[in-house]
Design a protein around this motif. Sequence first.
Motif, PDB file in Angstrom:
ATOM      1  N   UNK A   1       0.842  -1.203   0.000  1.00  0.00           N
ATOM      2  CA  UNK A   1       0.000   0.000   0.000  1.00  0.00           C
ATOM      3  C   UNK A   1       0.872   1.246   0.000  1.00  0.00           C
ATOM      4  N   UNK A   2       1.955   1.211   0.776  1.00  0.00           N
ATOM      5  CA  UNK A   2       2.879   2.345   0.807  1.00  0.00           C
ATOM      6  C   UNK A   2       3.485   2.590  -0.565  1.00  0.00           C
ATOM      7  N   UNK A   3       3.897   1.517  -1.243  1.00  0.00           N
ATOM      8  CA  UNK A   3       4.451   1.651  -2.596  1.00  0.00           C
ATOM      9  C   UNK A   3       3.415   2.281  -3.523  1.00  0.00           C
ATOM     10  N   UNK A   4       2.179   1.776  -3.452  1.00  0.00           N
ATOM     11  CA  UNK A   4       1.135   2.270  -4.334  1.00  0.00           C
ATOM     12  C   UNK A   4       0.789   3.722  -4.094  1.00  0.00           C
ATOM     13  N   UNK A   5       0.662   4.102  -2.823  1.00  0.00           N
ATOM     14  CA  UNK A   5       0.269   5.469  -2.489  1.00  0.00           C
ATOM     15  C   UNK A   5       1.374   6.459  -2.828  1.00  0.00           C
ATOM     16  N   UNK A   6       2.604   6.139  -2.397  1.00  0.00           N
ATOM     17  CA  UNK A   6       3.694   7.106  -2.556  1.00  0.00           C
ATOM     18  C   UNK A   6       4.330   7.056  -3.935  1.00  0.00           C
ATOM     19  N   UNK A   7       4.802   5.856  -4.364  1.00  0.00           N
ATOM     20  CA  UNK A   7       5.581   5.763  -5.601  1.00  0.00           C
ATOM     21  C   UNK A   7       4.691   5.875  -6.835  1.00  0.00           C
TER      22      UNK A   7
ATOM     23  N   UNK B   1      12.090   2.071  -0.412  1.00  0.00           N
ATOM     24  CA  UNK B   1      12.318   1.531   0.926  1.00  0.00           C
ATOM     25  C   UNK B   1      11.207   0.573   1.326  1.00  0.00           C
ATOM     26  N   UNK B   2       9.991   0.844   0.892  1.00  0.00           N
ATOM     27  CA  UNK B   2       8.888  -0.069   1.179  1.00  0.00           C
ATOM     28  C   UNK B   2       8.980  -1.332   0.335  1.00  0.00           C
ATOM     29  N   UNK B   3       9.542  -1.197  -0.859  1.00  0.00           N
ATOM     30  CA  UNK B   3       9.609  -2.317  -1.793  1.00  0.00           C
ATOM     31  C   UNK B   3      10.685  -3.332  -1.423  1.00  0.00           C
TER      32      UNK B   3
ATOM     33  N   UNK C   1       6.573  -8.843 -10.205  1.00  0.00           N
ATOM     34  CA  UNK C   1       5.472  -8.492 -11.090  1.00  0.00           C
ATOM     35  C   UNK C   1       4.170  -8.339 -10.321  1.00  0.00           C
ATOM     36  N   UNK C   2       3.950  -9.230  -9.361  1.00  0.00           N
ATOM     37  CA  UNK C   2       2.743  -9.141  -8.541  1.00  0.00           C
ATOM     38  C   UNK C   2       2.751  -7.860  -7.710  1.00  0.00           C
ATOM     39  N   UNK C   3       3.889  -7.549  -7.103  1.00  0.00           N
ATOM     40  CA  UNK C   3       3.998  -6.335  -6.290  1.00  0.00           C
ATOM     41  C   UNK C   3       3.752  -5.099  -7.146  1.00  0.00           C
TER      42      UNK C   3
END
Length: 300
Positions: free
Chosen positions: A78-84, A181-183, A193-195
Motif C-alpha cells: 500500500x505504501x508503494x502504491x500510495x507514494x511511488x 524503501x517499502x519495496x 510483477x505481482x507487487x
Amino acid sequence: MTDLDTRPAVDWLALGAVTVTVVSWASAFVAIRGVGESFGAGPLALGRLLIGSFALGAIVLVRRQWVKPNRTQWLQIISIGVFWFGIYNVSLNAAEQRVDAGTTSMIIQIGPILVALFAGLLLGEGFPKWLVIGAGIAFAGAVMVGVVTAVTTTSTTKTDADFLGIALCLVSAVTYAIGVLSQKPVLRTIPGLQVTWMACTIGAVCTLPFAPALLDDLSTASSGATGGLIYLGLVPTALAFSTWAYALTRMNAGKLGITTYAVPPITITLAWLLLGEIPHILAVVGGVICLVGVGLSRKR
C-alpha cells in the motif's frame, strides 16, 4: 561442471531488459512533457496507472504466480502504491508543467541519495563517510539546478519556471525513495510483477478522484496526446517495470540501481530531438554535480 560454471560472462537477456527499462523511463519524462498541455497532472496520472494496471494484470493472470501477502506486506505494498505510484506520478506531472524534462530527470536522481539516507536513519544502516560527502555534493547540485531554473525563462518552458516546479520535483524524489524503501523487504518473498501490479492498481485507486477531469481531457485531447497517454501506461509503466523485475532476478540490486544514472542524459537527448528542449547550461552543470554526488555516495 555446475550451472554457475556454464553461466555466460555477460547476461545479455538481463542487459537487454535493463536497457529497455532505462530508455523507457527516460522517455517517460519526455512523453509527460509532451502531453502536458492536453492532460492535467492528476488525470494524466490516473490514465497512465489505469492502462498500466490493466496490462500488468493481464500478465499476472497469464503467469498464474500469486503469493498471498501477510498484513505487514500489505502495508508495504500500500505504501508503494500510495507514494511511488500515486503521489509520485501526480507531483511529477505537475512539475513537468513548469520544468523541462531534462532538468526534472536530473533532480529526480536525488532519489538514490534519499534512499540511502532514509535507510541509515530508519533501518539502522548508519551514515558512512562517503554517503555524507556525496549527499552534500548532490544537495549542492540540486540547489544549483533549482536556482538556475527558477530565475531563467526560455522559449522551451511552457510556463515561467518557478520554485514550485523544483519543489514538486523534490516531492517526486522523496516519494520515490519511500516507495523503494517499502519495496525492498516485500520483494524477498513476493514476485516483483505481482507487487508492481498491486501497487499500480492501488495508485490508480488513489487517483480515482481525477476521473471526471480525465474524461473531460480525453474529450478534447488530440489523437497524438491520447496516444502519448497510452504509451505512458504501456511502456514506461507496464513494460519497463516488468523488465526491471526480470533484471532484478538476474543481477545484483546495487549494480542494477546504478543504471538509472543513465536516465538524465538519455532524457536530455530525447527532449532535444523530440521537443526542442535544451536545459540551461548551468542547470546541466548542476545536474552533473548531482550525479557526481550520487556516485561518491556509493564509494566504500
